[in-house]
Write a protein that holds these residues in place. Structure first.
Motif, short mmCIF file in Angstrom:
data_model
loop_
_atom_site.label_atom_id
_atom_site.label_comp_id
_atom_site.label_asym_id
_atom_site.label_seq_id
_atom_site.Cartn_x
_atom_site.Cartn_y
_atom_site.Cartn_z
N UNK A 276 0.83 -1.20 0.00
CA UNK A 276 0.00 0.00 0.00
C UNK A 276 0.86 1.24 0.00
N UNK A 277 0.20 2.36 -0.07
CA UNK A 277 0.92 3.63 -0.12
C UNK A 277 1.45 4.05 1.24
N UNK A 278 0.85 3.52 2.30
CA UNK A 278 1.24 3.93 3.64
C UNK A 278 2.36 3.04 4.18
N UNK A 279 3.42 3.69 4.66
CA UNK A 279 4.54 2.97 5.25
C UNK A 279 4.09 2.29 6.54
N UNK A 280 4.39 1.00 6.74
CA UNK A 280 3.93 0.31 7.95
C UNK A 280 4.58 0.87 9.21
N UNK A 281 3.81 0.97 10.26
CA UNK A 281 4.35 1.36 11.57
C UNK A 281 5.22 0.21 12.11
N UNK A 282 6.15 0.59 12.98
CA UNK A 282 7.02 -0.42 13.61
C UNK A 282 6.63 -0.55 15.07
N UNK A 283 6.40 -1.79 15.51
CA UNK A 283 6.12 -2.04 16.92
C UNK A 283 7.16 -3.02 17.47
N UNK A 284 7.34 -2.98 18.79
CA UNK A 284 8.44 -3.72 19.41
C UNK A 284 7.92 -4.65 20.51
N UNK A 285 8.44 -5.89 20.51
CA UNK A 285 8.12 -6.87 21.55
C UNK A 285 9.41 -7.46 22.11
#
Length: 305
Positions: A276-285
């Motif tokens: 998609x056009x939107x850059x994916x958010x980064x989450x941390x575990x």
């Protein structure tokens, strides 16, 4: 009255039957039980020999012979020296020197017969006790896995500018940690408004999202399952079944996020593969193998203030 020849025939049959029993017991023995089975078989053979000797002596009027099938103390010491560690030898030899002595005289002045079976049991008990102590020493010299894991994790948190938010270790930890991360980056969980969902219930929404994606994309997951897809989906959606890589993959695609998992070892990244056009958010575990009593565990990692 039984004749000597009849007794010999009976004795041969008893010996043959015992050998069959011994062979069967040894065939059924496992690696863990083999030593005990061998000891039991030796005792059965010794008991049969002693009884037959007594019956033969009673019929012929001869003296009952000494039992010779239990090894002398000196022989046992030599055998022990070749089959046990120095620690075991030390305990065994000390026991022999301190507690096994020449038989004392009885009241009528005749020497008492040595209880060889009791001596052998005492030696075996000492050897087992020494083996346990050796195992304890080896365990004490091993590095503490919890401490090692925690030290490495803290170093990675610092390197990435993260602080840890503890998640309850209740079987829902992966889904609770993801729910916390989504709230940090402003991604709604789905369904009703997030503000209307109690914090300790948000994992349920994330569970349903993972189950729904897996159910809707069977070709991506069936090959990795050891049970029918429908049964697996039901467990993920409705029970406290632990989540793992498959659920992280489903959640990465569902919420279009890049999930970074820090652990004792190389960090793992699960990407959504979305174009998609939107850059994916980064989450941390944070993923632990040793620091929690129930086993594997996930915590949420937030940006340090």
């Amino acid at each position: 009255m039984e004749s000597l020849e009849e007794m010999k025939v009976r004795h041969r049959k008893e010996e043959k039957d015992l050998q069959s029993r011994v062979l069967q017991k040894k065939k059924q023995a496992t690696k863990k039980t083999r030593k005990g089975v061998n000891t039991e078989c030796e005792d059965l053979e010794r008991q049969l020999k002693e009884r037959q000797d007594q019956e033969r002596a009673a019929l012929t009027g001869e003296a009952v012979p000494e039992t010779e099938d239990i090894p002398d103390i000196d022989d046992s010491i030599e055998e022990s020296a070749t089959s046990h560690t120095n620690g075991v030898n030390g305990v065994t030899e000390a026991l022999e020197k301190s507690t096994i002595s020449e038989p004392a005289a009885s009241e009528d002045g005749q020497p008492r017969k040595r209880n060889r079976a009791k001596e052998r049991l005492a030696r075996r008990a000492a050897e087992q006790e020494a083996a346990v102590e050796e195992a304890k020493k080896e365990a004490a010299n091993q590095p503490d896995k919890k401490t090692v894991e925690r030290t490495k994790m803290l170093a990675q948190f610092k390197e990435n500018g993260l602080v840890e938010k503890g998640i309850r270790p209740d079987g829902h930890c992966l889904f609770s940690a993801v729910a916390d991360q989504l709230s940090q980056v402003g991604i709604p969980l789905g369904g009703e408004s997030d503000t209307e969902i109690k914090e300790d219930q948000r994992y349920k929404v994330v569970r349903k999202a993972a189950a729904r994606y897996i159910e809707g994309h069977p070709d991506d997951f069936v090959a990795w399952l050891e049970e029918p897809l429908a049964q697996y989906v039901e467990k993920i959606r409705d029970t406290a079944e632990w989540g793992g890589h498959l659920e992280l993959l489903a959640l990465a695609k569902t919420y279009n996020v890049e999930i970074c998992v820090l652990q004792d070892g190389i960090a793992q990244t699960i990407e959504p593969d979305a174009k998609g056009s939107k850059e994916p958010e980064k989450i941390w575990l944070a993923y632990y193998r040793h620091n929690f009593g129930l086993g594997e565990h996930y915590n949420s990692l937030r940006k340090a203030p």
